[in-house]
Design an enzyme around this catalytic site. Structure first.
Site, PDB file in Angstrom:
ATOM      1  N   GLY A  61       0.703  -1.232  -0.187  1.00 52.24           N
ATOM      2  CA  GLY A  61       0.074   0.116  -0.054  1.00 52.24           C
ATOM      3  C   GLY A  61       0.781   1.224   0.105  1.00 52.24           C
ATOM      4  CB  CYS A  62       3.710   2.157   2.110  1.00 53.16           C
ATOM      5  SG  CYS A  62       3.007   2.028   3.654  1.00 53.16           S
ATOM      6  CB  THR A  63       4.931   0.264  -2.881  1.00 47.07           C
ATOM      7  OG1 THR A  63       6.050  -0.002  -2.044  1.00 47.07           O
ATOM      8  CG2 THR A  63       5.601   0.388  -4.102  1.00 47.07           C
TER       9      THR A  63
END
Length: 177
Positions: A61-63
């Site tokens: 998700g952060c990527t």
């Protein structure tokens, strides 16, 4: 007309435990990036700042979120400064930024002092379990250093579009379109 800087910027102690509202001065910060260079809100005077808080470098998700901010053309057109912030250290940030060619600083707050002050670290529930950690949130700060909008429960897909739309709306409301 601008407010005098010393009185207009709240301290971390003044914001601890309170929720910032649109129009409030965003608290000043001084946080290092992957190279150890300190970043402050004051150095971005006159620009929109997208301060996005994310849990962990190089997770799915952060990527996606970082790459969406990296690639968003409207944010580039507005000249918005994008700053990511997490508890990860400089080495982790450097590897993450290099792996995905992130052109913006990733700031480190390992003790979560600033993250706590802005309400981005604390109890959160995931899959029915309550833990303490970094909350995925975004703060849009106007060229005057005041909060334009905050997203306190970010869903990654379409989020960069929503931030760009909020900048568009704010530019129009300021009569800068």
């Amino acid at each position: 007309m601008t407010d005098p800087a010393p009185e207009s910027q709240p301290t971390l102690a003044q914001t601890e435990g309170t929720r910032l509202q649109p129009g409030d001065s965003f608290p000043e910060f001084s946080l290092p990036d992957a190279a150890g260079d300190l970043h402050t809100l004051g150095q971005y005077d006159g620009k929109y700042v997208v301060l996005y808080v994310y849990p962990k470098d190089d997770t799915p998700g952060c990527t996606r979120e970082a790459c969406d901010f990296r690639d968003h053309q409207m944010l580039k057109q507005h000249g918005a400064a994008i700053l990511g912030i997490s508890r990860d250290d400089a080495t982790s940030h450097r590897k993450f930024a290099e792996k995905y060619s992130l052109p913006f600083p990733l700031l480190s707050d390992p003790d979560a002092e600033f993250l706590r002050a802005i309400g981005s670290f604390g109890p959160k529930t995931s899959y029915g379990k309550t833990t303490e950690g970094v909350k995925r949130q975004t703060f849009l700060i106007g060229p005057d250093g005041k909060l334009v909008k905050s997203w306190l429960a970010v869903k990654v897909d379409g989020h960069a579009d929503a931030v760009a739309a909020a900048i568009d709306q704010d530019v129009k409301s300021r009569g800068q379109a």
